[in-house]
Design a protein around this motif. Structure first.
Motif, PDB file in Angstrom:
ATOM      1  N   HIS A   1       0.805  -1.216   0.000  1.00  0.00           N
ATOM      2  CA  HIS A   1       0.000   0.000   0.000  1.00  0.00           C
ATOM      3  C   HIS A   1       0.839   1.267   0.000  1.00  0.00           C
ATOM      4  O   HIS A   1       0.342   2.327  -0.373  1.00  0.00           O
ATOM      5  CB  HIS A   1      -0.963   0.003   1.196  1.00  0.00           C
ATOM      6  CG  HIS A   1      -2.022  -1.038   1.092  1.00  0.00           C
ATOM      7  ND1 HIS A   1      -2.980  -1.038   0.111  1.00  0.00           N
ATOM      8  CD2 HIS A   1      -2.261  -2.150   1.830  1.00  0.00           C
ATOM      9  CE1 HIS A   1      -3.770  -2.078   0.249  1.00  0.00           C
ATOM     10  NE2 HIS A   1      -3.351  -2.782   1.286  1.00  0.00           N
TER      11      HIS A   1
ATOM     12  N   LEU B   1       1.103  -1.676  -5.738  1.00  0.00           N
ATOM     13  CA  LEU B   1      -0.294  -1.944  -5.439  1.00  0.00           C
ATOM     14  C   LEU B   1      -1.088  -2.204  -6.716  1.00  0.00           C
ATOM     15  O   LEU B   1      -1.914  -3.116  -6.775  1.00  0.00           O
ATOM     16  CB  LEU B   1      -0.897  -0.774  -4.660  1.00  0.00           C
ATOM     17  CG  LEU B   1      -2.346  -0.914  -4.226  1.00  0.00           C
ATOM     18  CD1 LEU B   1      -2.510  -2.118  -3.313  1.00  0.00           C
ATOM     19  CD2 LEU B   1      -2.819   0.342  -3.539  1.00  0.00           C
ATOM     20  N   THR B   2      -0.816  -1.445  -7.763  1.00  0.00           N
ATOM     21  CA  THR B   2      -1.489  -1.655  -9.050  1.00  0.00           C
ATOM     22  C   THR B   2      -1.151  -3.026  -9.616  1.00  0.00           C
ATOM     23  O   THR B   2      -2.048  -3.747 -10.090  1.00  0.00           O
ATOM     24  CB  THR B   2      -1.069  -0.549 -10.054  1.00  0.00           C
ATOM     25  OG1 THR B   2      -1.320   0.728  -9.469  1.00  0.00           O
ATOM     26  CG2 THR B   2      -1.827  -0.679 -11.353  1.00  0.00           C
TER      27      THR B   2
ATOM     28  N   ASP C   1       3.512   1.674  -1.889  1.00  0.00           N
ATOM     29  CA  ASP C   1       4.049   1.847  -3.237  1.00  0.00           C
ATOM     30  C   ASP C   1       2.904   1.714  -4.235  1.00  0.00           C
ATOM     31  O   ASP C   1       2.417   0.608  -4.476  1.00  0.00           O
ATOM     32  CB  ASP C   1       5.115   0.778  -3.503  1.00  0.00           C
ATOM     33  CG  ASP C   1       5.824   0.963  -4.829  1.00  0.00           C
ATOM     34  OD1 ASP C   1       5.580   1.984  -5.499  1.00  0.00           O
ATOM     35  OD2 ASP C   1       6.620   0.066  -5.178  1.00  0.00           O
ATOM     36  N   PRO C   2       2.446   2.826  -4.835  1.00  0.00           N
ATOM     37  CA  PRO C   2       1.280   2.771  -5.727  1.00  0.00           C
ATOM     38  C   PRO C   2       1.481   1.848  -6.936  1.00  0.00           C
ATOM     39  O   PRO C   2       0.560   1.151  -7.353  1.00  0.00           O
ATOM     40  CB  PRO C   2       1.099   4.217  -6.193  1.00  0.00           C
ATOM     41  CG  PRO C   2       1.877   5.049  -5.255  1.00  0.00           C
ATOM     42  CD  PRO C   2       2.940   4.184  -4.664  1.00  0.00           C
ATOM     43  N   GLU C   3       2.686   1.830  -7.484  1.00  0.00           N
ATOM     44  CA  GLU C   3       2.940   0.969  -8.642  1.00  0.00           C
ATOM     45  C   GLU C   3       2.836  -0.507  -8.250  1.00  0.00           C
ATOM     46  O   GLU C   3       2.244  -1.321  -8.970  1.00  0.00           O
ATOM     47  CB  GLU C   3       4.327   1.261  -9.207  1.00  0.00           C
ATOM     48  CG  GLU C   3       4.666   0.442 -10.435  1.00  0.00           C
ATOM     49  CD  GLU C   3       6.067   0.746 -10.936  1.00  0.00           C
ATOM     50  OE1 GLU C   3       6.753  -0.213 -11.324  1.00  0.00           O
ATOM     51  OE2 GLU C   3       6.452   1.929 -10.937  1.00  0.00           O
TER      52      GLU C   3
END
Length: 105
Positions: A85, A91-92, A87-89
């Motif tokens: 959560h 998480l994607t 690290d947005p990349e």
């Protein structure tokens, strides 16, 4: 990952290494005692030591009986989720992979 999480991961790695060594030692002991039994030499003290060693290792590695300083799976999952959560990349990628695995099921 903060300092607490890092220490938790390092403790988990040591725990896995220790459990692997215990398992290897127990397997070697069982094979050794089976070979001695096959050759006709019985060593009652060896059987007793193996049994006590197995019992102690089961008690100390059990989540239900005694959890002395062991890292629980829940704590590790929390660290992994926090890392995902943060690290947005990552998480994607996690959500995309999770949605693909649900579609294939």
């Amino acid at each position: 990952m903060d300092e607490r999480d890092f220490h938790l991961v390092m403790r988990a790695k040591r725990q896995i290494h220790r459990e692997t060594e215990l398992r290897s030692m127990l397997i070697f002991g069982l094979l050794f005692s089976a070979a001695r039994r096959f050759l006709g030499a019985e060593f009652l003290l060896l059987y007793l030591m193996l049994f006590v060693f197995l019992l102690v290792s089961l008690i100390f590695s059990s989540d239900l009986i005694a959890n002395f300083g062991l890292v629980s799976k829940d704590n590790l999952i929390k660290v992994i989720e926090k890392q995902l959560h943060s690290d947005p990349e990552m998480l994607t990628r996690y959500l995309n992979r999770r949605s693909r695995s649900k579609v294939g099921s």
